[in-house]
Design an enzyme around this catalytic site. Structure first.
Site, PDB file in Angstrom:
ATOM      1  N   GLU A  69       0.865  -0.864   0.247  1.00 47.86           N
ATOM      2  CA  GLU A  69      -0.201  -0.142   0.196  1.00 47.86           C
ATOM      3  C   GLU A  69       0.675   0.825   0.195  1.00 47.86           C
ATOM      4  O   GLU A  69       0.424   2.633  -1.064  1.00 47.86           O
ATOM      5  CB  GLU A  69      -0.525   0.087   0.743  1.00 47.86           C
ATOM      6  CG  GLU A  69      -2.101   0.992   1.596  1.00 47.86           C
ATOM      7  CD  GLU A  69      -1.626   1.909   2.633  1.00 47.86           C
ATOM      8  OE1 GLU A  69      -1.143   3.191   2.715  1.00 47.86           O
ATOM      9  OE2 GLU A  69      -1.906   1.310   3.784  1.00 47.86           O
ATOM     10  N   GLU A 144       9.937   1.272   2.391  1.00 48.91           N
ATOM     11  CA  GLU A 144       9.059   1.144   3.246  1.00 48.91           C
ATOM     12  C   GLU A 144       8.287   0.631   3.628  1.00 48.91           C
ATOM     13  O   GLU A 144       8.101   0.595   4.692  1.00 48.91           O
ATOM     14  CB  GLU A 144       7.882   1.719   1.769  1.00 48.91           C
ATOM     15  CG  GLU A 144       7.926   2.721   0.944  1.00 48.91           C
ATOM     16  CD  GLU A 144       7.642   4.048   2.304  1.00 48.91           C
ATOM     17  OE1 GLU A 144       6.758   4.218   2.759  1.00 48.91           O
ATOM     18  OE2 GLU A 144       8.420   5.039   1.683  1.00 48.91           O
TER      19      GLU A 144
END
Length: 975
Positions: A69, A144
């Site tokens: 995401e 991330e």
């Protein structure tokens, strides 16, 4: 707003219907080639919403869905910049821009009132999910998700990554731990038994190949759910979707089914742990939970009925299960939660701040109480109040700053994800609430309790108990494990990690090319609205008080707020205002027990709330206004009854019930600690500001650390302090609820004011007029530079100060600087490179300013970043496009669409602070005129506030002890 979609040959219209509840035209379509499902809600709402979602059931707890995401928003085929999300955040007029990972789905929503901007947002998001740069650049995954970090070969090996640190923060909150373990306990064999966000202990097990494989498997139109809402040309958007994306994909058979957990043959008892500090008490720190799986989210009536059960059993004051547990001395805070946003909903009853050895009594009290309710029936007034409360909430459709279309769209997923034919099931709810109202006399709710809570074997009794120093031991074990792993590596392998660390840093620091940046669509300055949103204020005199009227259409709802100035409250009583706002509505009154009062309020109104407010003075920095505010929302025809209830609450509340006061204090302490644990950045920022800001120091008294310490003291020595508490509460109402302190605020149409003068005159005549004396509260300011230690794994680091006191006037250009700092300098240094989950800054009209980090693995390193900020701004170079981008981002924050209630609150705040429209317009003009040179010139503002050197940190105890030289004092967050 009927539209002709039949001519769109790429789509099949499965359903078209008028949804009168929402004044909308609803469509359910299917893309013929790929099978993508599309829902449209078309109406006259200018705040348009789009999302694309995917079913993403994880197979483990490595957080792959969550990391993905984040990662797909780090550049794509048509938008090859490193962070399109940030480019949009700082340069679009979005009213919502985010992405969310749920236990079984991932959703990418955007919203905007500007047509061109909305199209741009839709385009960038579609490109991100279907053609992300993750296949070209592995460093996105490492940034991330997670990576080994080693700046020099002699250093200790570490793990870093944005999601890794975010989840370390999430796993530091005991409330979050308990909530997560509840769901895991009920569904151990399916996706709901896993952590979709990622368990920090499992995240480093995720490989880059598995990460890519997850995207290939699930991010395909055949597995997608696409939603459009508002006043838009559906044909145009569907054509764009087909021509730019869907036509390039074939149909794919994707197994993303959300499998069902087999029902348990018998209830299960489970014990889990969470960490507390070494010297925190183990006693009264356990969570006891009683959890049941409740049918299917595709049961329309049950889905809404769970809210009603939540209200009547445990959430409202004085409800049977809540009161029985409190009376039995089990837990200081008792509440229930219901989760109906998954395929198999569940209901939980939680006793927080209990003891492990109370488990058997906990279960026995709950089941005995539930059996009695089944046999004798649930109080009809409580059921009526609950149904009325949720019906009012549904019809009002006010989600505050969140776009209504977004919240409806996310709720649509609660049925649509599990049945592709049913997106409208739960958002078209008037009929459901009518049925729930009729069911009150039919034994429906008693049958639900009997079937799902008592006779249901799919049940867990979960105990989440505290363990002293667990975080420290886990951190030490991780450190040892990493060093042991490092010792197994050859020198070449160690140097490879050093090189990878360096390469990632260089990737993060490298600017995007001009060509790449220009792929992100951007509005022009002339597209920005030039005029500030005006106040809607009309000041009237009403029965001797000021009435402030905001004449706004509210669909028959009156928003009424009674504000009482706290100017007469003496210093020794002032912190008790924070207690008073929680006690009012929680104790018996002249005509009602506190449980009956809560039900009466919700039968007659949309709710009554008591809150404290603090307002700075726009003309004089040394002045502020502190208020106690009682607000209600009510249909016009019930207005007078609402005012009668408010009078009853303010003037006849009974403070003599020791047992009830003790319960309120214990619950307030528990809930405040939970709030502070989850919002360490807010704690740190308010505390740091309170060293020099009178307004912040006042807020500290009412809702910050001063209030926390007062609650701790009263809770731990209640018997000793109870008479003092009662005396102070009784004294306070005489200082506050007086005619001379009253301001009445009203949002609605003239119709809702008919005949109100007589009612207000009657109300005023009952307020206190006896003589009061004492020295009013004046904030005491001093720099404390504190650190507050927790058992958490991350930090919240704040530096604060004031530029106005150094002679620098506020300018609208500071709003542009805020966007630039938040989405460029701080974002890059603290989040991207530092690994923190978030970072924020503020430059206020009062001069009060701060930088603060959120779920940050660092401490001193972050402070150094703050200290270098002024030099960064002083040497800042930006082209016209970049500055325009920041201006658009700043305008976006100013022009967030307001609900009628929000517009009223905006107008009231201007009135109370003395902020004129001329000044607001001047600031907007300054904002729109900002140039690169203007931004460079603002470096002196950062230098000025940083000179105050006000520091506050909330975070990991061991980390703070290592850096204790930075602080004047170190303390535990909680005593």
């Amino acid at each position: 707003m009927s539209q002709n979609l039949e001519k769109l040959t790429a789509y099949e219209i499965l359903e078209k219907r008028q949804i009168k509840d929402l004044n909308s035209e609803g469509y359910l379509l299917k893309h013929k080639r790929t099978g993508a499902h599309i829902t449209l809600l078309l109406n006259d709402d200018e705040n348009k919403v789009f999302y694309i979602g995917f079913r993403t059931p994880p197979k483990d707890s490595t957080g792959v869905a969550h990391i993905l995401e984040h990662s797909v928003l780090c550049g794509s085929k048509n938008f090859p910049v490193k962070d399109p999300f940030i480019e949009l955040a700082k340069g679009s007029l979005n009213t919502f821009l985010n992405a969310m990972t749920y236990p079984d789905k991932t959703v990418y929503p955007v919203a905007s009132c500007n047509d061109t901007d909305f199209k741009n947002l839709v385009h960038v998001y579609l490109d991100a999910v279907f053609y992300p740069n993750i296949y070209k650049e592995e460093k996105i995954f490492h940034q991330e998700g997670w990576h080994y970090e080693l700046e020099n070969k002699e250093d200790d090996l570490k793990i870093n990554g944005v999601v890794y640190n975010e989840m370390k923060g999430a796993f530091s909150s005991p409330d979050d731990v308990a909530e997560r373990e509840i769901m895991n306990s009920l569904y151990p064999d399916i996706t709901y038994g896993l952590e979709s966000g990622g368990d920090p202990e499992d995240i480093p097990d995720l490989t880059y190949e598995e990460f890519l494989s997850f995207h290939q498997r699930y991010y395909h139109p055949s597995n997608s759910y696409i939603y459009l809402y508002g006043n838009l040309d559906a044909e145009e958007y569907l054509t764009f979707l087909e021509e730019n994306y869907l036509k390039d994909f074939d149909s794919l058979t994707i197994d993303s089914e959300i499998r069902q957990q087999e029902p348990f043959a018998e209830k299960r008892e489970i014990v889990k742990e969470y960490s507390i500090m070494e010297d925190e008490p183990v006693r009264e720190n356990t969570y006891l939970t009683y959890n049941v799986s409740m049918g299917s989210s595709l049961d329309r009536k049950l889905y809404a009925a769970m809210d009603i059960l939540d209200y009547v059993l445990c959430s409202a004051p004085g409800t049977p299960v809540k009161q029985a547990l409190i009376d039995a001395g089990i837990g200081k805070d008792v509440y229930s939660t219901m989760e109906n946003g998954i395929a198999q909903p569940y209901f939980s009853i939680v006793a927080k701040n209990a003891d492990e050895d109370q488990k058997e009594a906990f279960v026995s009290v709950i089941e005995d109480t539930l059996k009695k309710l089944v046999e004798e029936g649930i109080d009809r007034k409580a059921l009526q109040a609950a149904v009325n409360y949720f019906t009012f909430k549904y019809r009002e459709g006010d989600f505050g700053s969140y776009p209504k279309g977004l919240m409806l769209g996310l709720q649509a997923m609660d049925s649509w994800l599990y049945d592709k034919k049913e997106p409208f099931m739960h958002i078209e709810a008037n009929q459901t609430y009518e049925e729930l109202k009729e069911a009150i006399t039919e034994g429906y709710y008693e049958e639900l309790i009997d079937r799902y809570l008592l006779k249901n074997p799919h049940k867990t009794i979960l105990t989440v108990k505290p363990v002293q120093g667990l975080t420290t031991r886990k951190d030490e074990a991780l450190h040892d494990r990493l060093q042991a792993y490092k010792n197994t590596l050859s020198e070449e392998e160690v140097l490879a990690i050093v090189e990878n660390t360096k390469a990632l840093r260089e990737y993060q620091e490298a600017p995007d090319t001009k060509e790449a940046l220009e792929t992100i669509p951007l509005l022009k300055r002339e597209d920005m609205k030039k005029e500030a949103t005006p106040y809607i204020n009309e000041e009237r005199k009403l029965a001797g008080s000021t009435l402030l009227v905001h004449d706004i259409f509210t669909n028959g709802i009156a928003y009424i707020k009674l504000l009482f100035d706290l100017k007469q409250v003496p210093a020794e009583l002032f912190p008790y205002v924070g207690i008073l706002k929680s006690v009012l509505m929680g104790v018996n009154t002249e005509h009602y027990s506190y449980g009956e009062l809560f039900n009466e309020v919700n039968c007659k109104t949309g709710g009554i709330d008591v809150q404290a407010g603090t307002y700075g003075n726009a003309k004089d920095l040394s002045k502020f206004l502190a208020t106690l505010e009682i607000k209600t929302k009510v249909f016009y025809e019930n207005r007078d009854e609402a005012l009668d209830l408010i009078r009853e609450i303010l003037l006849t509340s009974d403070f003599t019930d020791d047992k009830r006061l003790k319960e309120i204090i214990a619950e307030c302490r528990s809930r405040m600690q939970a709030s502070m644990t989850g919002s360490g950045h807010t704690v740190a920022a308010l505390r740091a500001l309170s060293y020099f800001s009178p307004t912040a120091a006042c807020a500290q008294q009412l809702s910050g650390m001063v209030q926390c310490r007062l609650l701790e003291d009263l809770d731990s020595s209640f018997e000793e302090k109870k008479e003092f508490l009662k005396k102070n509460l009784k004294a306070l109402i005489h200082y506050i609820f007086r005619p001379e302190n009253l301001l009445i605020d009203y949002t609605g149409t003239e119709e809702g004011l008919a005949g109100i003068e007589e009612k207000i005159a009657e109300f005023r005549s009952t307020l206190f007029t006896d003589e009061v004396s004492g020295t009013p509260y004046v904030p005491e300011l001093s720099k404390k530079n504190e650190a507050f230690m927790t058992a958490g794994q991350v930090q919240y680091v704040c530096r604060a100060g004031n530029f106005l006191k150094k002679g620098l006037p506020f300018t609208g250009a500071l709003k542009v600087l805020k966007v630039m700092m938040g989405y460029e300098y701080l974002w890059t240094q603290v989040r991207v490179k530092g690994g923190a989950y978030g970072c924020m800054c503020t430059f206020s009209r009062s001069g009060d300013s701060y930088f603060v980090s959120y779920r940050d693995p660092n401490l001193e390193k972050t402070i150094e970043t703050y200290q270098e900020a002024a030099d960064y701004v002083k040497n800042y170079v930006a082209d016209e496009r970049t500055v325009t981008q920041f201006i658009i981002g700043a305008v976006s924050e100013l022009d967030t669409p307001m609900t009628p209630k929000g517009r009223g609150n905006y107008s009231l705040a201007g009135y109370l602070t003395g902020l004129t429209m001329d000044r607001i317009q001047q600031e907007r003009d300054e904002l729109l005129a900002t140039t690169a040179e203007t931004i460079k010139g603002l470096s002196c503002y950062i230098e000025a506030f940083m000179k105050d050197d006000c520091l506050c940190v909330v975070g990991n105890g061991e980390k703070i002890k290592e850096e204790k030289k930075l602080f004047l004092s170190v303390d535990q967050l909680f005593h």
